[in-house]
Design an enzyme around this catalytic site. Structure first.
Site, short mmCIF file in Angstrom:
data_model
loop_
_atom_site.label_atom_id
_atom_site.label_comp_id
_atom_site.label_asym_id
_atom_site.label_seq_id
_atom_site.Cartn_x
_atom_site.Cartn_y
_atom_site.Cartn_z
CE LYS A 119 -3.33 -2.70 0.23
NZ LYS A 119 -3.45 -2.94 -1.84
CE LYS A 204 -5.46 16.38 9.46
NZ LYS A 204 -5.06 16.68 10.31
CG HIS A 211 -14.83 3.17 0.36
ND1 HIS A 211 -14.19 2.24 0.85
CD2 HIS A 211 -14.90 2.81 -1.09
CE1 HIS A 211 -14.07 1.35 -0.03
NE2 HIS A 211 -14.45 2.03 -1.39
CD GLU A 291 -6.77 -0.58 0.05
OE1 GLU A 291 -6.29 0.37 1.60
OE2 GLU A 291 -7.30 -1.59 0.67
NE ARG A 295 -11.32 -7.68 -4.18
CZ ARG A 295 -10.74 -7.10 -3.15
NH1 ARG A 295 -8.99 -6.46 -3.06
NH2 ARG A 295 -11.71 -6.10 -2.16
#
Ligand code: MV4
Length: 452
Positions: A119, A204, A211, A291, A295
């Protein structure tokens, strides 16, 4: 150069195994379904042309056994393996071993899986590609002292993240400077135990975020983005409901985030289907790279409904060496789609898993309703795996119609014998915040759950 294949081994189970079976069938490909002893009576096994038992119920003795999966492919003459999501789907070593055995891994190259699986490296790739990232450390932090210096420079609160983590694992929020050294040592130790790598980086910490993730498809030359999905309805980092388009994006940000996703894919040489996860600060409308998932994802159907693209079939066609026939101008988002994950869990018991026998089953249908599922009346839900029973996905000409259809579909659903999350979704759809499209990732835990 890719070797043609006419038989695909599906190295997964449950609803995604059924989904891949369907894509293979439509492409005229034969299927080999591997299964553990707990899945002997599964729908995917019944649908497959061939099936191979690869071990006892425990995933580490079956679905995670790369050697058993590859030898099943070789013994059954499967020229390709589709890993689905979870299990071995982002295991770079497995992807490499497939190639070494002469079996096509349906996904990105093992080098790219490895790169985006780190990541901290993924974040660096995003920075190099000009994708906005949250203020944070340059790479991983070799000591608590260096972490302290980086965090002091960023300003608190910060979030410590494991380079080998992802999906919410190996993360720790630090609110005050004096807490950092202890949190750093503990988080690094936990990451080492969980992922075999304790490397940590710091960002931060943004609060009250959404999301938003972007679906991409690439054949190595053409890179397409298929719009975004809003996955802000989560509980303990588990997505519960997803929708597309995001109610929080305007056309300007939508274009920016799509172009950023394509830039990142080009920069790393991405191929196959993938998803770039971002956090969106609704106040400023600014998005930040979080990230990349290499898949196909559980929630891919909402993108399929608003774009008309079959993501799994495109993934397989790319693996066969075909070039994408679509261009970005062909990708038009039309209408609105919502997905509710129906899990065998009891929302009244803190979402405790509820495996057991499905005594009665009736799925919704009618206009704008899709159900992706592997269960049937008489099916016994095993306790060994995740609790996903079905995904109900609705499409409407706009968010209002998609919501109305979902409410109707949830009312039509009948699952007898196990507790499910359906009633939770019915409640969620009726909240003012959902109706306004004003959901952040802590909504379910902070605002919706009755205090226990
Ligand atoms: C964050 C964040 C706030 N600030 N990073 C969660 C899973 C993994 N993808 C990274 N995650 C987060 N990273 C910064 N700098 C908040 C989360 C987060 C979260 C993000 C999206 C959806 C749900 C979430 C639940 C908890 C934490």
């Amino acid at each position: 150069m890719t070797t043609p294949f006419h038989r695909v081994l599906i190295a997964n189970r449950g609803e995604i195994a059924v989904r891949v079976q369907r894509a293979c069938r439509e492409l005229g490909l034969e299927t080999v379904q591997v299964y553990s002893e707990a899945d002997r009576d599964s729908m995917a096994v019944r649908m497959a042309d061939r099936s191979v038992c690869i071990g006892p119920p425990r995933a580490s003795d079956s679905y995670l056994r790369a050697d058993m999966v590859i030898s099943a492919a070789l013994s059954q003459g499967a020229g390709a393996i589709h890993p689905g999501y979870g299990f071995l789907s982002e295991n770079a070593a497995f992807a490499r071993q497939c190639g070494e055995a002469g079996v096509t891994f349906i996904g990105p190259s093992h080098e790219v899986i490895s790169m985006m699986g780190d990541k901290a490296m993924a974040r660096r790739m995003a920075e190099e590609a000009g994708v906005p990232t949250t203020p944070g450390s340059k790479g991983t932090l070799a000591s608590a002292a260096l972490a302290q210096a980086a965090a002091d420079a960023i300003g608190y609160p910060v979030i410590l993240k494991a380079a080998a983590g992802g999906g919410g694992r190996g993360m720790r929020v630090v609110k005050h400077a004096q807490e950092l050294p202890l949190h750093f040592e503990q988080a690094s130790r936990e990451a080492k135990a969980a992922f075999g790598d304790g490397s940590m980086y710091v960002e931060k910490y943004l609060t009250r975020i959404r999301h938003v993730e972007i679906q991409v498809l690439s054949d190595g030359e053409t890179v397409l983005h298929l719009g975004e999905r809003d996955c802000s309805v989560q509980r303990r980092n588990q997505k519960l409901m997803e929708e597309s388009p995001s109610p929080a994006l305007d056309e300007t940000v939508r274009a920016e985030i799509g172009e950023a996703a394509v830039r990142l894919c080009r920069h790393v040489g991405y191929t196959s289907a993938g998803t770039i996860e971002c956090i969106l600060d609704p106040a400023s409308g600014q998005f930040y790279f979080m990230e990349m998932n290499t898949r196909v994802q559980v929630e891919h159907p909402v993108t399929e409904l608003v774009t008309g693209v079959d993501i799994v079939k495109e993934q397989i066609r790319i693996a066969q060496g075909n070039k994408l026939s679509l261009r970005q101008a062909d990708i038009q988002m039309r209408g609105h789609a919502i997905e509710c994950r129906i899990n065998a869990e009891d929302p009244q018991a803190n979402f405790a898993p509820c495996p057991g026998l499905i005594e009665e089953l009736h799925f919704p249908g009618g206009p704008g309703v899709r159900v992706d599922s592997h269960i049937y009346s008489g099916y016994r839900v095993p306790p060994n795996y995740d609790s996903l029973l079905a995904k109900i996905i609705t499409w409407g000409v706009d968010r209002h119609e998609a919501t109305a259809r979902m409410r109707r579909a949830l009312q039509e659903l009948r699952v007898g014998g196990v507790q499910t999350t359906a009633a939770f979704h019915e409640r969620l759809l009726q909240t003012e915040q959902f109706r306004r499209g004003d959901i952040h990732t802590r909504f379910v835990e902070d605002d919706m759950m009755e205090p226990r």
